[in-house]
Enzyme design. Structure first.
Site, mmCIF file in Angstrom:
data_model
loop_
_atom_site.group_PDB
_atom_site.id
_atom_site.type_symbol
_atom_site.label_atom_id
_atom_site.label_comp_id
_atom_site.label_asym_id
_atom_site.label_seq_id
_atom_site.Cartn_x
_atom_site.Cartn_y
_atom_site.Cartn_z
ATOM 1 N N ASP A 31 0.835 -1.202 0.000
ATOM 2 C CA ASP A 31 0.000 0.000 0.000
ATOM 3 C C ASP A 31 0.868 1.250 0.000
ATOM 4 O O ASP A 31 1.663 1.437 0.934
ATOM 5 C CB ASP A 31 -0.883 0.036 1.246
ATOM 6 C CG ASP A 31 -1.959 -1.022 1.237
ATOM 7 O OD1 ASP A 31 -2.719 -1.076 0.260
ATOM 8 O OD2 ASP A 31 -2.046 -1.806 2.211
ATOM 9 N N ASP A 151 -7.406 -5.527 -3.516
ATOM 10 C CA ASP A 151 -7.706 -4.951 -2.201
ATOM 11 C C ASP A 151 -8.797 -3.904 -2.198
ATOM 12 O O ASP A 151 -9.365 -3.643 -1.145
ATOM 13 C CB ASP A 151 -6.426 -4.362 -1.586
ATOM 14 C CG ASP A 151 -6.515 -4.232 -0.064
ATOM 15 O OD1 ASP A 151 -7.307 -4.981 0.546
ATOM 16 O OD2 ASP A 151 -5.808 -3.400 0.515
ATOM 17 N N HIS A 406 -6.273 3.036 -3.009
ATOM 18 C CA HIS A 406 -7.507 2.576 -2.362
ATOM 19 C C HIS A 406 -7.527 2.795 -0.851
ATOM 20 O O HIS A 406 -8.513 2.409 -0.194
ATOM 21 C CB HIS A 406 -7.775 1.103 -2.695
ATOM 22 C CG HIS A 406 -6.664 0.180 -2.326
ATOM 23 N ND1 HIS A 406 -5.655 -0.155 -3.205
ATOM 24 C CD2 HIS A 406 -6.376 -0.486 -1.186
ATOM 25 C CE1 HIS A 406 -4.813 -0.986 -2.616
ATOM 26 N NE2 HIS A 406 -5.234 -1.204 -1.388
#
Length: 983
Positions: A31, A151, A406
């Protein structure tokens, strides 16, 4: 010949003749910001929060791939990989390039980040893909062919459409509704052909697969010694702890169980998870052992394991000519337990969502400004500094890509990470202003007006005292206003500027006869700060041209003072907007009748809220999850009573302000209708109190008594196709829920609408950022504006969504929406077109302070500017113009080469003349059509596309160089390389 194999699922033993090939997909999910900032994750800092360092993952994986050529690994996020790549020496780069060429290291997705699918606007999603794909093309001559959205918290039709038109053959994801997944497992439909409902039909089609076990390794087989605690493969029978036989039996039983839910004899399974493979040597070594031991027992178990990638797997199953089910709707909303609907993040972190969208509009306009000025040969500065300008734009594309992650625009990162995202974007936009915007406008102002000034921009979602340049009006300092229309076509618009309480007047400097006094309205409606005012003026703006205006101190006041909305005896009051438009306000201050010509539209506006569920050990409402308390499971309850009203009736705008301590609602109408249909429905949400120990989720409800929508409503898919939604219904499974409100919430980034099923009348609310929205009652539009919560929802972020303002009170926020009534989509799409591309409004201190000097002086430079403007307009007569609601976004490479995206925002086909793309009569435009992300010729992309059994191949056409027009289907976007030459 297949043997007969025994395997166990639970306590039952089964037999089969089927051989299985298991594709082991080694990966890491990194991430670019979530619990730590993007920099913290890359360098491995702040490990007290989460043990993760991406640079070490890439170092370790590359070393292991180099040692053992049979291994495979896939990587997704270019935001991290590009950083690591810049640090490598040439020997390492040569080694990695060889791995990529051999497909030992495979890039999947390839966007700058793995973008969210609910909350980014479609332009931002495109840019995220394009900048990542540009990096891969430049450094590796590589074009990805697989999407990897494992995800994000639900999946949009626009993503499938974009991936298909980028050249992707397949996409994988993990998060679908728990009821949907159970049905898919039972029916062997975890793999499908997703053909979202779009005007592009089969061209939007893509193979799609739901991962069997999230994106993790099978239980008991995670070999990351830093992130996992699973036991390793002990393969020496002479040592204590030998476990190979047990492990092989365990894994083959697992895959036999998995195969019962799939059609073919090939299976794909992920081996990895969040920030896995920091200890890549240990992970790969144990995978090597597991694969070797399982394959050595093939005769016993019939399972063959191979290092693989999604590309290899897709090729294998494509060759088997299996028939897959067709999916046409999207995957929203996502639910992972009966009370766990992931519909809160559609609204979470409202200021970040607002800034992401606002800066996105600015960024697209800046690219338009640069491109128009270069194509028009109007800027020596740009021509002489093109490399620096292009690099500044590229830097902005990369940082804007980070915002689409995200856990970024979704609002699901920790507070300090959110602040880092905003800091990066502010830094980026300030750099663009310094390198591009200010120099370009300074140059033109000097050339056209003979003035040497420095420009700034003032935000509308702050108070007037934050705009230093207009504060100078209090000291009799005049302000120069530059208004740039980024459209190629002309339009009429209202300009709004923050000013203090003082007497001022706006003059146009765009006429040969000199200054022209314009109607000027000043409205001071902020009851908490009467020195915070808004100034409005109206004008006609030529396409791709700057208009100049003087905002000067005046001896006469243009402030519009409020009138009493309803006196003590009146039942209603009518506010006259223009000759044929009026608004009637009923005494309850929530019911209105808009009269527009011979049509009347009665409507109500309510501000409600959902008290948030918050109990220890239960599923709480949080950054991800929206779960109302028991008394609001099926509908919201009143939040505030709009107890007073003010009416401002001016020459430019009329405004009705509905006021309470908690909320202000401004309905603003244009006296002379601009090119943007509808009217502003602006809402200010004051600090949300949680002193009572209850989190609150604030909604605005617009209710039309003349629309019977019969439980059907429509929400946009990232700003494009309107998706049909039906209350308490899903098209692909028998939907049941005990959460009547949250289970019917959907994401909007642009609009929600309802339509009467008899008359066809539509009501559409267009928003300035992404929100959650629904229609729970007949004739209602409901949009969740703001959230402040006191509990965490248990999805990993580890803190409640409790944002505060500068004074420690709950975060205050303005929301600027627009309400449109109409009998078709034209008004909605026209409003979207203009709201997407607002005029650029820049302010500078005017060198002279005396209004008498300004008005009396002849200013010959005004005539020069006016002559220039007329010349540009005469040139435009010789060119074809763009059809209504067709916009262009630009990515300049140099003065003559551009990647452009042409967007048809109409819900009907249009024809675009190629001549409309030129800026001057002596220009020749050459076009080559590209894939949607701009990384390959469209013709080459179509030749490579996979076809599937039982599905007709795409018949999509390609623009042929030399054609004088291009036909666009409804809501279609196409990408081109544009080259201009002067004759």
């Amino acid at each position: 010949m297949a043997g007969r194999y025994n395997y166990k699922i639970g306590n039952k033993t089964y037999t089969t003749d089927q051989n299985l090939t298991v594709h082991v997909v080694a990966h890491t999910h990194c991430d670019p910001g979530w619990l730590k900032t993007v920099d913290e994750y890359y360098f491995g800092r702040n490990n007290s929060i989460q043990w993760a360092g991406v640079q070490y993952i890439l170092d370790a994986v590359v070393d292991e791939l180099d040692l053992y050529p049979d291994r495979r690994f896939m990587y997704v996020e270019m935001a991290f990989f590009s950083r690591w790549w810049r640090e490598q020496d040439q020997n390492t780069k040569d080694m990695v390039q060889a791995m990529v060429a051999d497909r030992r290291l495979e890039f999947i997705g390839g966007g700058w980040v793995m973008h969210d699918e609910a909350t980014p606007y479609y332009e931002d999603k495109l840019d995220n893909m394009a900048v990542g794909h540009q990096f891969l093309l430049e450094e590796f001559n590589y074009t990805p062919s697989i999407g990897w959205q494992i995800d994000p918290f639900g999946h949009s039709s626009t993503t499938a459409n974009f991936f298909a038109k980028t050249g992707f053959d397949g996409m994988w994801f993990a998060r679908v509704d728990s009821q949907d997944k159970l049905k898919r497992l039972t029916e062997k439909s975890m793999e499908m052909i997703w053909q979202p409902t779009t005007s592009q039909g089969e061209e939007s089609r893509i193979f799609a697969a739901v991962n069997y076990a999230h994106y993790s390794a099978p239980d008991g087989f995670c070999f990351d010694i830093i992130q996992c605690g699973d036991e390793p493969i002990a393969d020496d029978p002479d040592l204590e702890g030998y476990n190979v036989e047990a492990k092989v039996q365990q894994i083959t039983n697992y895959f036999r169980s998995m195969s019962a839910n799939y059609q073919g004899d090939h299976l794909l399974h992920t081996w990895g998870d969040d920030f896995n493979f920091q200890a890549a040597a240990a992970y790969f070594k144990n995978l090597d052992k597991l694969i070797k031991a399982t394959n050595a027992r093939f005769d016993q178990y019939g399972v063959n394991m191979i290092f693989s990638t999604p590309t290899t797997y897709l090729q294998a199953i494509n060759e088997q000519n299996l028939t897959y089910p067709i999916k046409s709707d999207d995957f929203f909303p996502y639910r992972d337990n009966p009370n766990g609907f992931w519909t809160g993040y559609f609204t979470s972190r409202v200021s970040q969502k607002g800034y992401t969208r606002d800066s996105g509009r600015d960024f697209q306009n800046i690219r338009r400004l640069v491109s128009h000025k270069l194509l028009q040969n109007e800027s020596n500065y740009l021509a002489n500094n093109i490399k620096n300008v292009v690099q500044a734009i590229r830097n902005a594309e990369e940082n804007r890509g980070l915002l689409q992650h995200h856990d970024a625009v979704s609002g699901t990162a920790k507070q300090h990470v959110k602040e880092d995202y905003v800091y990066l974007m502010e830094k980026t936009m300030n750099a663009l202003h310094d390198v591009v915007v200010n120099p370009v406008f300074q140059e033109e102002t000097q050339a056209k007006l003979g003035l040497n000034v420095s420009y700034t921009k003032c935000l509308l979602n702050t108070t007037a005292d934050a705009c230093n340049v207009t504060q100078g009006l209090l000291n009799k300092q005049s302000v120069l206003i530059a208004v740039y229309n980024p459209l190629k076509n002309d339009r009429d618009q209202i300009v709004r500027i923050k000013v203090p309480t003082t007497k001022v007047q706006v003059y146009s400097l765009n006429n040969q006869s000199g200054q022209v006094k314009l109607d000027t309205d000043v409205i001071c409606a902020n009851q908490t700060n009467l020195a915070d005012c808004d100034l409005f003026f109206f004008d006609h703006f030529a396409g791709s041209t700057t208009g100049y205006y003087l905002l000067a101190p005046s001896t006469q006041s243009n402030q519009i003072h409020s009138l009493s909305a309803i006196d003590s005896h009146a039942v209603m009051k009518t506010v006259h907007i223009s000759a044929n438009r009026s608004l009637t306000v009923v005494r309850d201050l929530s019911t209105f009748v808009l009269k527009d010509g011979d049509q009347e539209h009665p409507f109500r506006v309510k501000i409600n809220y959902y008290p948030s569920f918050c109990q220890s050990g239960q599923q709480n409402s949080g950054a991800y999850i929206f779960r109302p308390a028991a008394n609001a499971i099926n509908q919201s309850i009143p939040y505030t009573s709009l107890g007073s009203a003010q009416v401002f009736s001016g020459k430019v705008v009329s405004q009705v302000s509905l006021i309470s301590d908690e909320v202000i609602v401004n309905m603003r109408f244009e006296v002379q209708q601009s090119s943007t249909p509808g009217f502003d429905l602006e809402t200010f949400v004051n600090s949300i109190s949680v002193a009572d120990g209850v989190g609150k989720e604030i909604v605005v409800i617009v209710e039309s008594s003349e629309i019977n929508n019969n439980q059907v409503f429509y929400t946009d898919s990232n700003g494009l196709e309107m998706q049909e939604r039906v209350l308490n219904y899903r098209p692909t499974w028998n939907f049941t829920t005990g959460q009547g409100s949250s289970g019917n919430y959907y994401p909007i980034t642009n609009a929600i609408s309802i339509q009467d099923n008899t008359t066809g009348l539509r009501a559409t609310l267009l928003t300035d950022r992404s929100h959650g929205a629904t229609s729970l009652q007949n004739g209602q539009l409901e949009v969740m504006l703001h959230r402040r919560l006191i509990c965490d929802d248990g999805r990993g972020v580890g803190e409640p969504l409790n944002e505060t303002d500068w004074d420690g009170q709950g975060l205050r926020q303005w929301f600027s929406n627009r309400l449109v009534f109409g009998n078709d989509s034209d008004a909605q799409r026209s409003a979207q077109f203009h709201l997407d591309q607002p005029n650029m409004v820049l302010l500078a201190q005017y060198p002279q302070t005396s209004i008498e000097k300004i008005v009396m002086s002849s200013h010959p430079h005004v005539n020069v500017h006016s002559a220039f403007r007329v010349e540009r307009m005469l040139e435009a007569v010789n060119n074809d113009v763009l059809p209504d609601n067709v916009k262009i976004t630009y990515k300049p490479h140099n003065a003559t080469d551009y990647t452009i995206w042409i967007h048809n925002l109409n819900e009907a086909n249009v024809t675009v003349p190629v001549a409309a793309l030129s800026e001057l009569p002596n220009q020749t435009v050459t076009l080559s059509e590209l894939s949607l992300s701009g990384n390959q010729l469209r013709s080459v992309m179509l030749q490579k596309k996979m076809t599937w059994n039982g599905v007709q191949p795409s018949t999509a056409g390609v623009y042929s160089p030399g054609d004088d027009q291009i036909i666009f289907r409804a809501l279609e976007i196409r990408c081109f390389h544009l080259t201009v030459t002067s004759n």
